[in-house]
Design a protein around this motif. Structure first.
Motif, PDB file in Angstrom:
ATOM      1  N   LEU A 252      31.188  22.051  23.833  1.00  0.00           N
ATOM      2  CA  LEU A 252      30.922  21.854  22.262  1.00  0.00           C
ATOM      3  C   LEU A 252      29.517  22.079  21.770  1.00  0.00           C
ATOM      4  O   LEU A 252      28.595  21.572  22.442  1.00  0.00           O
ATOM      5  N   ILE A 253      29.260  23.084  21.078  1.00  0.00           N
ATOM      6  CA  ILE A 253      28.093  23.375  20.676  1.00  0.00           C
ATOM      7  C   ILE A 253      27.935  23.424  19.039  1.00  0.00           C
ATOM      8  O   ILE A 253      28.817  23.516  18.147  1.00  0.00           O
TER       9      ILE A 253
ATOM     10  N   ALA B 216      28.004  15.072  16.680  1.00  0.00           N
ATOM     11  CA  ALA B 216      29.387  15.002  17.236  1.00  0.00           C
ATOM     12  C   ALA B 216      29.457  14.418  18.625  1.00  0.00           C
ATOM     13  O   ALA B 216      28.329  14.398  19.461  1.00  0.00           O
ATOM     14  N   VAL B 217      30.533  13.834  18.718  1.00  0.00           N
ATOM     15  CA  VAL B 217      30.959  13.122  20.066  1.00  0.00           C
ATOM     16  C   VAL B 217      32.331  13.724  20.472  1.00  0.00           C
ATOM     17  O   VAL B 217      33.395  13.170  19.803  1.00  0.00           O
TER      18      VAL B 217
ATOM     19  N   ALA C 226      36.380  10.721  25.388  1.00  0.00           N
ATOM     20  CA  ALA C 226      37.225  10.992  26.383  1.00  0.00           C
ATOM     21  C   ALA C 226      38.422  10.168  26.553  1.00  0.00           C
ATOM     22  O   ALA C 226      39.385  10.303  26.969  1.00  0.00           O
ATOM     23  N   ASN C 227      38.611   9.041  25.682  1.00  0.00           N
ATOM     24  CA  ASN C 227      39.551   8.036  25.489  1.00  0.00           C
ATOM     25  C   ASN C 227      40.817   8.831  24.833  1.00  0.00           C
ATOM     26  O   ASN C 227      42.087   8.424  25.082  1.00  0.00           O
ATOM     27  N   ASP C 228      40.563   9.413  23.656  1.00  0.00           N
ATOM     28  CA  ASP C 228      41.524   9.928  22.862  1.00  0.00           C
ATOM     29  C   ASP C 228      41.392  11.743  23.014  1.00  0.00           C
ATOM     30  O   ASP C 228      42.366  12.478  22.501  1.00  0.00           O
ATOM     31  N   GLY C 229      40.658  12.319  23.545  1.00  0.00           N
ATOM     32  CA  GLY C 229      40.523  13.645  23.395  1.00  0.00           C
ATOM     33  C   GLY C 229      39.910  14.487  22.095  1.00  0.00           C
ATOM     34  O   GLY C 229      39.773  15.442  21.946  1.00  0.00           O
ATOM     35  N   LEU C 230      39.613  13.452  21.177  1.00  0.00           N
ATOM     36  CA  LEU C 230      39.199  14.125  19.838  1.00  0.00           C
ATOM     37  C   LEU C 230      37.614  14.174  19.435  1.00  0.00           C
ATOM     38  O   LEU C 230      37.061  13.442  20.304  1.00  0.00           O
ATOM     39  N   ILE C 231      37.312  15.006  18.864  1.00  0.00           N
ATOM     40  CA  ILE C 231      36.076  15.341  18.578  1.00  0.00           C
ATOM     41  C   ILE C 231      35.741  14.685  17.244  1.00  0.00           C
ATOM     42  O   ILE C 231      36.139  14.911  16.374  1.00  0.00           O
TER      43      ILE C 231
END
Length: 841
Positions: free
Chosen positions: A426-427, A478-479, A482-487
């Motif tokens: 992610l950039i 931005a984050v 890992a828990n839900d795969g969302l950005i």
């Protein structure tokens, strides 16, 4: 014209000129009976007997106004006659509040046959130590005070001696402005108008983080006392709601959560030894995890096996040389960026390994979840080509030391991070990165490079995707969770800051609900559906919340400013949007004075953005709008063309215009606001802005006589001199003046510079500037001041010695704000008394 004291339902109604008028009602506490001390000797060491005057000096804590419940009515001679049944000596406190709508002094006179002390805002001002036998013989004590802009609390501590023949007091107030109308208000209610100290002082949330499993929240507080601040940290236990203070002495540095273990860690340095400790949040037990670790700011690997850190190389210190050569433009700001390399410390072996080396400095961007890879970037100054710096990104396998170049010599890239599965990156960067795949501007427009966008790169195919090309908000942070795969994207959406969740699989954005207009910071638990965030709104200070993604439930967990906010009487804030002459909607909002009366006419102050960021909907700011409203002004804030957060086409209007469209918006918006709001006095409109907003203030006055007063803080008067002298002038100009230079765009650098149209300025303008400003050098204000003085125009220049682009010193900030307030009072209220009191001729 007679002065008058204004009263409402809860206010005492009087008409006051310079002569004395008397309060007819006052509130008091119940009497506090006292006894003389036991006399071990009949006299003290100075051969003096104990006297009632000694008792008057005894300290009596002044409580909150809610404790003043006994109401007294004055008799026909304006005396408050107190209860006579008490024969023992006693104290009694009386309290009321005074505020004014104009600058000037007031005087309170307390007449009583008893001894008394007068306190103004909890400070002892004067005493009366004589005792008289009757009301006719009663003498008075007086105290001067300034009920503008700050509401003053007057407290009288009256002492009734033993077997007093008479206990009474008379309260008179004198207004020092006998030649003009001035409103003074008296109240027994503790709520008051907001002053600048309310925007500075007080306890606020300054940091927030959540444990990996979401069971604990760490909340940091800053309590600003004015010239100093104190700090504290609190552990909030989610399940029970219990709060525990965490000891954070100076030896404990970098307090934070472990990546996956429900423990805190911190770094402690003792002498030459640096060690890492953990804290169990359940028991607060501390344990040493590692000793003799590198003394650097560290970052845990997600698997908790290693620490990563960057360490700059030491260069030869040539900063103290009297004669020195600049080798690059960045030398102007004190030297080149630090030349750093990345290191890894292994807990198992104790080995510190240097991971990068070379002529380029390297900057750590992220660590993969398995700890095997890092992302790092390098940077090159390319001074002959906009934007004068390019960067390259690498993925490094820290086990095999194999390095892969992801992109080379790219512009406007800010940072990157791994996806949870380590297959993508992610950039964040400007719209022009990667050959403009994220551009969404009109033909002929150049994108605003500070309108940050999000991109994805597949690490196998190197395919790029512009995530936010059609997404109007500008990305702040931005984050990739890992828990839900969302950005999760912290996004500047118009004049708000919110959180959006982006699903890479469906390419959909979902805005999360929030309790505040502007989210300052947020953290998401790595192993639980929990987020914590802190935020602020137009009429409240920073608060902290716990949000559950599954239940969609929000819990308020910290509101440290609540008690202070409850003391304030704030005016209403409303939205005001209009459509400009190009058919574009311009958003805005406005503040009303706390005691707003729509039948009256009010002066108005207009405020607009600096830089290219919208003026956010926050409580505290460089110009706290509620403070201006409390002084009797309507305050109109608008977001003219060029601001980020409204989409790329809108923000691109900032580029190569330097005021052309945005000044039209300000003029049109102000005129439209006046037409739609009959309570605004169209002859008493002021404007204020800082930095680029200070430039805009100067520029506006070259285009219109709409404003009766103007304030430019750290403003730019000549685009070319700012471009060449400001530390970041040329780099900011790569955004605001893209591809334009003094030699190829004479029209922009000369005709758009207010200095070259100074003869068109008729508005009284205050130029105010930090004398040590390196961003916008003080010469920008000096040269405009010089021009306007030569032209015989009304202008003042005030410099704040030792201050940079922002005025940070508490005492200096108070006088800086008072200067601005007094300037507007002088020209928008026809009252120069405050200005004259600060700056004598």
């Amino acid at each position: 014209m007679k002065n008058c004291l204004l009263f409402c339902l809860m206010f005492f109604s009087l008409s006051v000129s310079a002569k004395q008028e008397f309060l007819k009602q006052i509130y008091a506490m119940s009497p506090v009976v006292v006894v003389k001390p036991a006399e071990v000797d009949s006299v003290d060491r100075k051969d003096k007997k104990f006297a009632d005057e000694n008792m008057l000096k005894w300290n009596l804590t002044i409580p909150e106004q809610a404790y003043f419940t006994e109401r007294y009515q004055a008799d026909k001679d304006s005396f408050f006659l107190l209860k006579a049944e008490e024969k023992n000596p006693y104290f009694q406190l009386f309290s009321f509040y005074v505020e004014a709508d104009q600058y000037g002094k007031a005087k309170v006179e307390i007449t009583s046959p008893n001894m008394l002390e007068i306190y103004i805002n909890e400070k002892l001002v004067t005493s009366k130590t004589t005792i008289e036998d009757s009301l006719h013989q009663a003498k008075a004590a007086t105290a001067d005070f300034d009920p503008y802009p700050q509401t003053c609390r007057v407290v009288i501590k009256l002492f009734s001696q033993e077997n007093a023949s008479c206990t009474a007091l008379k309260v008179a107030v004198e207004n020092d402005k006998s030649d003009s109308e001035r409103l003074l208000s008296f109240s027994e209610k503790a709520q008051r108008k907001m002053v600048i100290d309310d925007a500075i002082k007080g306890k606020r949330v300054s940091g927030i983080s959540v444990s990996p499993s979401g069971n604990y929240v760490l909340i940091s507080y800053t309590n600003n006392h004015g010239a100093r601040s104190s700090y504290s940290t609190e552990l909030y236990i989610v399940k029970s709601g219990k709060r525990v203070m965490i000891d954070t002495d100076r030896r404990k540095q970098q307090l934070n959560w472990m990546p996956k273990t429900e423990q805190l860690y911190y770094i402690r340095k003792e002498g030459t030894m640096t060690s890492l400790y953990t804290i169990c949040p359940e028991t607060l037990e501390e344990k040493e995890l590692a000793a003799n670790i590198p003394d650097e700011r560290v970052l845990f690997s997600p698997d908790e096996k290693c620490l990563f850190y960057s360490k700059p190389e030491k260069d030869d210190d040539k900063g103290n040389e009297v004669v020195f050569r600049l080798q690059t433009l960045t030398d102007r700001s004190g030297g080149k960026p630090p030349h750093s390399f990345i290191y890894r410390y292994d807990f198992q072996t104790g080995l510190t390994q240097q991971l990068t080396f070379g002529a380029h400095g390297t900057y750590l961007n992220d660590i993969s979840r398995d700890g095997k890879f890092i992302l790092f970037s390098t940077s090159d100054e390319t001074i002959t080509e906009r934007p004068f710096r390019k960067s390259s990104m690498y993925r490094l396998n820290v086990e095999t030391m194999q390095m892969e170049l992801l992109w080379e010599d790219e512009v406007f890239v800010s940072r990157a991070q791994f996806s949870p599965d380590n297959n993508s990156v992610l950039i964040l960067g400007g719209p022009e990165v990667f050959d403009g795949i994220g551009l969404n501007v009109n033909e002929g427009q150049i994108a605003n490079s500070s309108d940050t966008q999000a991109f994805l790169m597949n690490l196998t195919t190197k395919k790029l995707e512009a995530v936010t090309k059609d997404f109007n908000p500008s990305i702040q942070n931005a984050v990739w969770n890992a828990n839900d795969g969302l950005i999760y994207l912290q996004s500047e959406e118009e004049d708000r800051v919110v959180i959006y969740a982006y699903a890479p699989s469906t390419k959909k954005f979902t805005r999360l609900s929030s309790e505040e207009d502007v989210i300052n910071s947020y953290r998401i638990a790595s192993h639980a559906p929990v987020m914590v965030y802190s935020g602020v709104s137009l009429s409240n200070s920073t608060r902290a919340y716990l949000y559950n993604f599954k239940t969609k439930k929000t819990i308020l967990i910290a509101d440290p400013y609540a008690d202070q906010l409850a003391q304030l009487r704030l005016g209403e804030v409303k939205d005001f949007n209009f459509t400009n002459s190009d058919g574009i909607e311009i958003k805005g909002y406005y503040y009303l004075p706390p005691d707003f009366d729509p039948s009256k006419k009010y002066p108005m102050i207009v405020n607009y953005y600096g830089g290219t960021t919208p003026t956010s909907r926050v409580f505290e700011s460089r110009y706290p709008k509620h403070v201006y409203a409390a002084l009797g002004y309507v305050v109109y804030v608008l977001q003219p063309s060029g601001a980020t957060g409204f989409g790329q086409k809108f923000s691109a209007l900032h580029v190569n215009t330097w005021g052309k469209r945005s000044s039209d918006d300000i003029i049109e918006g102000t005129q439209q606001f006046i037409r739609e709001h009959s309570f605004v006095d169209s002859k008493r409109i002021g404007c204020i802005g800082a930095s680029y907003g200070g430039f805009m203030t100067m520029y506006l006055q070259t285009r219109t006589d709409l404003f009766a007063a103007a304030v430019s803080h750290a403003g730019i008067s000549s685009i070319s001199s700012y471009w060449g002298e400001g530390y970041w002038g040329y780099s900011y100009s790569s955004l605001a003046s893209a591809h334009s230079y003094p030699w190829n765009n004479h029209d922009l650098y000369v005709n758009q510079s207010p200095l070259f149209s100074a003869d068109k300025i008729n508005t009284p303008i205050l130029l105010i500037h930090g004398a040590a400003d390196t961003n916008v050098p003080v010469g920008e204000s000096i040269q405009m001041y010089t021009a306007l003085k030569i032209l015989g125009k009304p202008v003042e220049l005030v410099q704040v010695r030792g201050e940079d682009h922002h005025i940070m010193s508490y005492e200096k900030r108070l006088k800086w704000n008072d200067t601005i307030f007094a300037w507007f009072d002088r020209w928008l209220k026809d009252d120069s008394s405050w200005w004259d009191a600060i700056y004598e001729e």
